[in-house]
Design an enzyme around this catalytic site. Structure first.
Site, mmCIF file in Angstrom:
data_model
loop_
_atom_site.group_PDB
_atom_site.id
_atom_site.type_symbol
_atom_site.label_atom_id
_atom_site.label_comp_id
_atom_site.label_asym_id
_atom_site.label_seq_id
_atom_site.Cartn_x
_atom_site.Cartn_y
_atom_site.Cartn_z
ATOM 1 N N GLY A 42 0.825 -1.211 0.000
ATOM 2 C CA GLY A 42 0.000 0.000 0.000
ATOM 3 C C GLY A 42 0.856 1.256 0.000
ATOM 4 N N ASP A 43 0.191 2.396 -0.140
ATOM 5 C CA ASP A 43 0.844 3.715 -0.104
ATOM 6 C C ASP A 43 1.828 3.914 -1.254
ATOM 7 O OD1 ASP A 43 -0.384 4.135 2.526
ATOM 8 O OD2 ASP A 43 1.154 2.770 3.272
ATOM 9 N N LYS A 46 -1.046 5.044 -5.812
ATOM 10 C CA LYS A 46 -2.120 4.641 -6.737
ATOM 11 C C LYS A 46 -3.021 5.807 -7.087
ATOM 12 C CE LYS A 46 -3.583 1.461 -3.907
ATOM 13 N NZ LYS A 46 -2.504 1.538 -2.913
ATOM 14 N N GLY A 70 -6.027 5.102 2.250
ATOM 15 C CA GLY A 70 -5.938 6.545 2.030
ATOM 16 C C GLY A 70 -5.174 6.861 0.760
ATOM 17 N N HIS A 71 -5.764 7.663 -0.114
ATOM 18 C CA HIS A 71 -5.106 8.066 -1.358
ATOM 19 C C HIS A 71 -4.950 9.578 -1.370
ATOM 20 C CE1 HIS A 71 -7.003 4.237 -3.319
ATOM 21 N NE2 HIS A 71 -5.965 3.970 -2.548
ATOM 22 N N VAL A 328 -1.788 8.156 5.433
ATOM 23 C CA VAL A 328 -2.873 9.120 5.215
ATOM 24 C C VAL A 328 -4.033 8.846 6.154
ATOM 25 C CG1 VAL A 328 -4.512 10.023 3.504
ATOM 26 C CG2 VAL A 328 -2.216 9.361 2.793
ATOM 27 N N LYS A 445 5.090 14.912 -6.484
ATOM 28 C CA LYS A 445 3.730 14.685 -5.990
ATOM 29 C C LYS A 445 2.643 14.812 -7.048
ATOM 30 C CE LYS A 445 4.030 15.888 -1.075
ATOM 31 N NZ LYS A 445 3.450 16.762 -0.014
#
Length: 454
Positions: A42-43, A46, A70-71, A328, A445
């Site tokens: 994860g993280d 995506k 969390g995205h 997140v 980012k």
């Protein structure tokens, strides 16, 4: 026209005509969907990849998971955080959401992102009537269970305490409640809700629930949600078999957190591998097209569980600091380590990635040397598979390849040729070792920081 039976059989001309109607050329099976999945724990970024692809998509679908994922998406300098809303909702496209839903969380999340500039979400959000509901008491139970694990086993799973595990437990035990229940006969829904509360109270004596207050709020949330609800299966079928559409499916969590194939029991409660796209949205495997895996240029993990390439040293601290590696959803610091190609190959075995997005390459810019985990050893011998046994995974020795760092800023790069030769070598090694082409390289980012390779 229905075929006519003669003596219980179709006549030859009728049989031929019937078979011709049943035969459907491969190119008439409907629109293909693009699936974006996490390839690590994860993280991986995506949300950024989904946001990038959503600009060219007609429909963006969330296929599994809940608000434990969390995205973060950055658009025009504004940072949006999503947990239940699909990341693609920033773009003015139709959105389908087929996941477990915590209603207060859904509306609170939407309102928080409205303050940052999200507009018109309620007119573009489609919610499946088969989506299961996460209740406040599910979240309380999640916390109680973690406390009990600590007391009895001396360790916890490290859940987000968002109620996901208890909700999936309700679903599996066939006592869960869905959106269609909430919007149906509310008297019947209330009875089922009270029974579910009593079921959990019989298991957890400390659980207190103001049932009537909860039901009042749920009725209000239900009416607010009603205009957004559709039959998810029919909606997706129409989207797949109607006019040509670009359909994007985003998964939450990641391969190593999959309930079946992840590092069990330190996993989520849903299938976050490619099969979850079919079972979550009710679409046939035949309609799966491209499958994009997303990986960081290093590895991170939130919470408990084996992490073979973790660096509990200055390197790990540098990756955590430079990468702003904080969850997140939970706000917890992420554990950091070198890129692990064993888990990426394993994720590819399960998902069949057609391409990879490699994110956060720029975080490695300052390192003198960079290591990549290429194999696991037990008692000095390579093992060809990813261990299911977590005790065994804790004991593996990682075999590394070491690369010289490029020691230059890549954050301004927008094309492949802008990247230093040593960074290119690193990327090509990863690509060749996994056996999957890298389609994007992330160096920042925002969506503009994704270098598209082909």
């Amino acid at each position: 026209e229905a075929p006519v039976l003669r003596n219980g059989c179709l006549t030859s001309p009728q049989l031929a005509a019937s078979l011709n109607r049943l035969k459907r050329p491969r190119n008439e099976t409907g629109n293909k969907v693009i699936v974006v999945l996490g390839a690590q724990w994860g993280d991986e970024g995506k949300g950024k990849v989904v946001d990038l692809l959503a600009t060219e998509s007609d429909l963006v679908c969330r296929c599994q998971g809940g608000n434990n994922a969390g995205h973060t998406v950055v658009v025009e300098g504004k940072e949006y955080d999503f947990h239940l809303l699909p990341s693609g909702i920033i773009n003015p496209k139709s959105i389908c959401n087929g996941v477990v839903i915590h209603l207060p969380g859904l509306f609170e999340e939407a309102e928080n992102n409205e303050k940052k500039g999200l507009k018109g979400w309620e007119k573009r959000l489609i919610v499946s009537d088969r989506a299961h509901l996460v209740f406040d008491f599910h979240q309380v139970v999640d916390g109680i269970q973690e406390t009990q694990r600590q007391a009895t086993e001396g360790k916890i799973i490290g859940t987000t305490k968002k109620g996901i595990g208890p909700t999936y437990a309700s679903k599996a035990s066939r006592t869960g409640l869905r959106v269609c229940d909430l919007l149906g006969d509310f008297k019947e829904f209330s009875t089922k809700f009270k029974n579910l509360v009593e079921q959990y109270q019989s298991m957890y004596s400390s659980l207190t629930v103001d049932t009537e207050s909860q039901l009042k709020k749920l009725k209000e949330y239900g009416e607010r949600l009603r205009p957004m609800v559709r039959d998810g299966v029919y909606y997706m079928y129409e989207a797949l078999h109607g006019p040509p559409k670009k359909i994007l499916v985003e998964g939450a969590n990641a391969a190593l957190l999959d309930i079946d194939f992840g590092t069990y029991p330190f996993v989520t409660s849903s299938n976050c591998t490619v099969g979850g796209a079919c079972t979550g949205l009710g679409i046939p495997p035949l309609n799966i097209g491209e499958v994009y895996g997303v990986s960081k240029a290093y590895t991170t993990r939130v919470g408990i569980g084996a992490f073979p390439t973790e660096q509990l040293n200055v390197t790990g601290e540098l990756l955590q600091t430079r990468g702003h590696e904080v969850g997140v959803t939970t706000g917890r610091k992420r554990r950091c380590g070198w890129l692990d190609l064993v888990i990426l190959r394993y994720a590819h075995m399960i998902n069949g990635f057609t391409a990879i997005a490699l994110t956060k390459l720029d975080i490695l810019d300052v390192l003198d040397e960079i290591k990549v985990g290429v194999a696991y050893k037990i008692n000095g011998k390579r093992i060809p598979h990813f261990p299911a046994d977590m005790e065994l995974l804790h004991k593996v020795e990682v075999e590394y390849e070491t690369f010289p760092g490029w020691k230059s800023d890549t954050s301004a790069a927008r094309k492949w040729n802008n990247l230093p030769q040593k960074a290119q070598n690193y990327i090509r090694f990863v690509e060749n070792h996994i056996g999957v082409p890298i389609k994007w390289v992330g160096v920042g980012k925002s969506r503009e920081c994704m270098i598209q390779m082909f």
